[in-house]
Design a protein around this motif. Structure first.
Motif, PDB file in Angstrom:
ATOM      1  N   SER A 119       5.812   7.780 -10.796  1.00 32.01           N
ATOM      2  CA  SER A 119       4.817   7.283  -9.847  1.00 32.01           C
ATOM      3  C   SER A 119       4.730   8.088  -8.570  1.00 32.01           C
ATOM      4  N   GLY A 120       5.707   8.922  -8.270  1.00 36.18           N
ATOM      5  CA  GLY A 120       5.697   9.719  -7.040  1.00 36.18           C
ATOM      6  C   GLY A 120       7.114  10.037  -6.625  1.00 36.18           C
ATOM      7  N   GLY A 121       7.327  10.266  -5.330  1.00 37.06           N
ATOM      8  CA  GLY A 121       8.684  10.536  -4.882  1.00 37.06           C
ATOM      9  C   GLY A 121       8.750  11.240  -3.554  1.00 37.06           C
ATOM     10  N   THR A 122       9.925  11.831  -3.289  1.00 37.53           N
ATOM     11  CA  THR A 122      10.177  12.531  -2.042  1.00 37.53           C
ATOM     12  C   THR A 122      11.029  13.762  -2.308  1.00 37.53           C
ATOM     13  N   SER A 123      11.004  14.672  -1.321  1.00 35.80           N
ATOM     14  CA  SER A 123      11.837  15.870  -1.358  1.00 35.80           C
ATOM     15  C   SER A 123      12.869  15.767  -0.241  1.00 35.80           C
ATOM     16  N   VAL A 124      14.138  16.065  -0.549  1.00 32.96           N
ATOM     17  CA  VAL A 124      15.198  15.914   0.440  1.00 32.96           C
ATOM     18  C   VAL A 124      16.385  16.774   0.029  1.00 32.96           C
ATOM     19  N   ASP A 125      17.107  17.291   1.011  1.00 29.98           N
ATOM     20  CA  ASP A 125      18.351  18.004   0.729  1.00 29.98           C
ATOM     21  C   ASP A 125      19.489  16.994   0.838  1.00 29.98           C
ATOM     22  N   TYR A 126      19.706  16.256  -0.245  1.00 31.78           N
ATOM     23  CA  TYR A 126      20.686  15.166  -0.190  1.00 31.78           C
ATOM     24  C   TYR A 126      22.124  15.686  -0.176  1.00 31.78           C
ATOM     25  N   ARG A 144      19.303  23.429  -8.172  1.00 28.25           N
ATOM     26  CA  ARG A 144      20.355  24.427  -8.377  1.00 28.25           C
ATOM     27  C   ARG A 144      20.253  25.586  -7.390  1.00 28.25           C
ATOM     28  N   GLY A 145      19.190  25.612  -6.588  1.00 23.05           N
ATOM     29  CA  GLY A 145      18.984  26.680  -5.606  1.00 23.05           C
ATOM     30  C   GLY A 145      17.898  27.640  -5.982  1.00 23.05           C
ATOM     31  N   ASN A 146      17.370  27.496  -7.200  1.00 25.47           N
ATOM     32  CA  ASN A 146      16.329  28.412  -7.671  1.00 25.47           C
ATOM     33  C   ASN A 146      15.100  27.667  -8.193  1.00 25.47           C
ATOM     34  N   GLY A 147      14.995  26.366  -7.876  1.00 23.98           N
ATOM     35  CA  GLY A 147      13.846  25.599  -8.347  1.00 23.98           C
ATOM     36  C   GLY A 147      14.030  25.012  -9.722  1.00 23.98           C
ATOM     37  N   THR A 148      15.238  25.071 -10.264  1.00 20.76           N
ATOM     38  CA  THR A 148      15.577  24.318 -11.478  1.00 20.76           C
ATOM     39  C   THR A 148      16.551  23.217 -11.078  1.00 20.76           C
ATOM     40  N   PHE A 149      16.702  22.200 -11.943  1.00 20.85           N
ATOM     41  CA  PHE A 149      17.330  20.972 -11.494  1.00 20.85           C
ATOM     42  C   PHE A 149      18.339  20.429 -12.501  1.00 20.85           C
ATOM     43  N   ASP A 150      19.248  19.593 -11.980  1.00 22.99           N
ATOM     44  CA  ASP A 150      20.161  18.790 -12.780  1.00 22.99           C
ATOM     45  C   ASP A 150      19.950  17.321 -12.418  1.00 22.99           C
ATOM     46  N   ASP A 151      20.025  16.454 -13.400  1.00 24.07           N
ATOM     47  CA  ASP A 151      19.910  15.019 -13.168  1.00 24.07           C
ATOM     48  C   ASP A 151      21.262  14.488 -12.691  1.00 24.07           C
ATOM     49  N   VAL A 152      21.315  14.058 -11.418  1.00 26.55           N
ATOM     50  CA  VAL A 152      22.564  13.563 -10.838  1.00 26.55           C
ATOM     51  C   VAL A 152      22.430  12.086 -10.439  1.00 26.55           C
ATOM     52  N   THR A 153      21.467  11.389 -11.044  1.00 23.42           N
ATOM     53  CA  THR A 153      21.195  10.006 -10.667  1.00 23.42           C
ATOM     54  C   THR A 153      22.423   9.122 -10.805  1.00 23.42           C
ATOM     55  N   VAL A 154      23.095   9.198 -11.937  1.00 24.29           N
ATOM     56  CA  VAL A 154      24.229   8.314 -12.199  1.00 24.29           C
ATOM     57  C   VAL A 154      25.390   8.653 -11.277  1.00 24.29           C
ATOM     58  N   GLU A 155      25.755   9.917 -11.177  1.00 25.81           N
ATOM     59  CA  GLU A 155      26.922  10.263 -10.364  1.00 25.81           C
ATOM     60  C   GLU A 155      26.683  10.013  -8.884  1.00 25.81           C
ATOM     61  N   ALA A 156      25.392   9.999  -8.450  1.00 25.34           N
ATOM     62  CA  ALA A 156      25.084   9.705  -7.050  1.00 25.34           C
ATOM     63  C   ALA A 156      25.068   8.208  -6.773  1.00 25.34           C
ATOM     64  N   GLY A 157      25.064   7.383  -7.817  1.00 28.68           N
ATOM     65  CA  GLY A 157      25.042   5.946  -7.641  1.00 28.68           C
ATOM     66  C   GLY A 157      23.668   5.383  -7.383  1.00 28.68           C
ATOM     67  N   ASP A 192      29.260  12.131   0.762  1.00 27.53           N
ATOM     68  CA  ASP A 192      29.984  12.917  -0.240  1.00 27.53           C
ATOM     69  C   ASP A 192      29.154  13.116  -1.506  1.00 27.53           C
ATOM     70  N   GLY A 193      27.836  12.923  -1.385  1.00 32.22           N
ATOM     71  CA  GLY A 193      26.967  13.048  -2.549  1.00 32.22           C
ATOM     72  C   GLY A 193      26.755  11.754  -3.291  1.00 32.22           C
ATOM     73  N   THR A 194      27.300  10.654  -2.769  1.00 30.76           N
ATOM     74  CA  THR A 194      27.108   9.358  -3.409  1.00 30.76           C
ATOM     75  C   THR A 194      26.512   8.365  -2.413  1.00 30.76           C
ATOM     76  N   PHE A 195      25.973   7.290  -2.969  1.00 33.48           N
ATOM     77  CA  PHE A 195      25.303   6.266  -2.178  1.00 33.48           C
ATOM     78  C   PHE A 195      25.851   4.904  -2.559  1.00 33.48           C
ATOM     79  N   VAL A 196      25.753   3.963  -1.608  1.00 34.44           N
ATOM     80  CA  VAL A 196      26.158   2.585  -1.870  1.00 34.44           C
ATOM     81  C   VAL A 196      24.960   1.687  -1.600  1.00 34.44           C
ATOM     82  N   ASP A 197      24.803   0.685  -2.427  1.00 35.75           N
ATOM     83  CA  ASP A 197      23.682  -0.241  -2.316  1.00 35.75           C
ATOM     84  C   ASP A 197      23.879  -1.147  -1.095  1.00 35.75           C
ATOM     85  N   ARG A 198      22.959  -1.067  -0.144  1.00 28.41           N
ATOM     86  CA  ARG A 198      22.983  -1.920   1.038  1.00 28.41           C
ATOM     87  C   ARG A 198      21.733  -2.780   1.099  1.00 28.41           C
TER      88      ARG A 198
END
Length: 527
Positions: free
Chosen positions: A115-122, A145-158, A215-221
């Motif tokens: 549906s959309g999204g945002t760009s951020v240097d998390y 990855r630094g070159n416009g290709t990506f890895d899915d880090v959704t789970v490890e980021a929480g 540290d690259g992770t998030f907590v639900d608030r």
């Protein structure tokens, strides 16, 4: 991965009590002049380019309605991420703006019903990552990855905690600990028939608030948000410092306002407290979009909010916001079909020094809905005149698309200092309108901050020339509809060839100043 030093950033909870300055370096790309300003009159204000028709979006509803614009591969040119069921596409920027020849960097990921999204240097490594929202599916955080290709880090980021119909996302340093926190606003299917009886209101999907742990992770608030905000049918919203105390407020735009109006959550030293309409912004409306900018030069953000059958223009005055749409002649034209307003933006498209307003109008419907609204609804470009009044010039300027518009992004794709616009049409191709340049002055400013906030999200750029001051804020989402532009600012400056100074208020409250700056330049300012 690279992450900010959380212990150091926690020392910056409050902004300095006095004006303190910090060293910064400014690099200009060189004064740029327009090769052929007469082309604006002979060939039109914009050149239109269109992509091949996207894949089937399965109805003119809410998914696939947003776009993201940023430089993802670090080549200096803005790229476009466009959701299109069943996957998202990336259109790569180059020296002649954008070629609508999609690259396959997102093909490995399940991005259906985006549906959309945002760009951020998390992860604070200096390149922009992608947070991609989906409708009734789990959202995705894709690490660059630094070159416009990506890895899915959704789970490890929480960030894999929900699978709801997301329509807005916005990042800001909510608690002033140096890193960026995330708000995700959700809508919901009203019922199995696609209808809502406001008198018998069915709560929507809950919204989410994630705190960045550094540290690259998030907590639900999400428990920081009141239940009635969770129950609302949220279309738009984000972080905006409404009282200029250094702590960004959360402003949420809701549909079905008779059941749950818009909401301002005051930010009191990192704690969110309901404003209870103290600012006059808890508006009962069918709101769908949000444009933000300082229209009356008082240093506070003003807002344009489109909705069903109407559009509001809310100007700040002594800490409250009042609708001036009628007084400023910023009105939708129902006779021409402008009924359902979606994305909105306040920006200076003619570089005369005053903010103008884009609003996308578009048919709302799918196989369930019975809501009556025209199939063709022309988009608007409300140009602000010298008297402060607005006039819709979209038809004359050839930019009044009549398709099922939703989100769009205003940005300078070809580095000529004149703002272009890319639009999302659910019933047609992606389009980009390249603005033909003119003689007026401008500045485009990109900030490079210290980790973890490497793009200085939340910083304020102020340009001073004589008795005029223009202020812009670096944002990461929070405006438009399901869309987000690059983390930079643009200021139109009329006939000025030089400005007295450019000031930066960094996210931690420290300042940098540069005197006697030539206009018609792209400025990169590094902390």
């Amino acid at each position: 991965m690279h992450f900010g030093e959380r212990a150091r950033s926690q020392q910056l909870l409050d902004p300095p009590t006095e004006t303190l300055f910090v060293d910064a370096r400014i690099v200009a790309s060189g004064v740029q002049t327009c090769d052929d300003p007469s082309a604006r009159e002979t060939l039109g204000r914009f050149e239109r380019r269109a992509s091949p028709n996207p894949e089937n979006t399965l109805g003119n509803w809410l998914w696939a309605g947003g776009e993201l614009v940023a430089d993802y591969n670090g080549d200096g040119f803005l790229d476009i991420v466009a959701p299109a069921q069943p996957f998202a596409k990336v259109y790569k920027g180059h020296e002649e703006a954008v070629a609508f020849d999609p690259v396959d960097v997102l093909k490995p990921f399940d991005l259906e019903f985006g549906s959309g999204g945002t760009s951020v240097d998390y992860d604070a490594d200096g390149d922009l990552d992608v947070y991609l929202m989906r409708y009734d599916r789990s959202n995705k955080l894709l690490r660059n990855r630094g070159n416009g290709t990506f890895d899915d880090v959704t789970v490890e980021a929480g960030l894999d905690l929900h699978a709801y119909p997301s329509t807005t996302s916005s990042w800001a340093d909510m608690d002033r600990d140096g890193d960026l926190d995330l708000f995700v606003g959700n809508y919901g299917h009203p019922d199995q028939n696609g209808m809502v009886a406001v008198d018998d209101f069915v709560p929507a999907a809950p919204s989410f608030l994630y705190e960045n742990l550094g540290d690259g992770t998030f907590v639900d608030r999400s428990d920081m948000l009141p239940q009635w905000l969770h129950d609302a049918y949220t279309y738009a919203g984000g972080w905006h410092d409404l009282n200029r105390d250094g702590y960004p407020e959360l402003y949420v735009i809701n549909d079905f306002g008779a059941a749950q109006p818009n909401v301002v959550m005051l930010n009191v030293r990192g704690t969110l407290v309901p404003d209870n309409n103290g600012m006059g912004l808890d508006l009962a409306m069918s709101g769908a979009g949000l444009g933000v900018g300082d229209l009356n030069s008082d240093g506070l953000p003003d807002m344009i909010v489109p909705q069903w059958n109407d559009v509001g223009l809310y100007l700040s005055r002594d800490g409250t916001w009042i609708d001036h749409a009628a007084q400023r002649n910023l009105l939708n034209d129902r006779d021409r079909g402008q009924t359902v307003g979606w994305g909105a933006d306040l920006s200076d498209v003619d570089n005369d020094g005053d903010l103008d307003a884009f609003v996308a109008y578009g048919y709302l419907g799918n196989e369930f809905t019975e809501w009556e609204n025209p199939a063709e609804q022309p988009d608007a470009l409300y140009l602000q005149g010298d008297d402060g009044n607005f006039e819709d010039v979209a038809e004359d300027w050839g930019i009044a698309d009549r398709g099922s518009s939703r989100g769009f992004v205003v940005a300078d794709f070809n580095d000529d200092g004149w703002l272009d616009v890319t639009k999302r049409d659910l019933s047609g191709p992606n389009t980009i309108y390249l603005s033909r340049c003119g003689d007026a002055g401008w500045l485009r400013v990109r900030l490079h901050g210290e980790a973890p906030n490497t793009y200085a999200v939340g910083a304020i750029v102020a340009v001073h020339a004589g008795d005029r001051v223009w202020e812009r804020t670096i944002l990461a989402g929070g405006t438009g509809f399901a869309s987000a532009g690059p983390p930079e600012v643009h200021i139109g400056l009329g006939d000025r060839d030089i400005v007295d100074r450019v000031e930066v208020t960094w996210p931690d409250g420290f300042h940098s100043t540069f005197a006697d700056v030539d206009t018609r330049q792209i400025l990169d300012i590094s902390r």
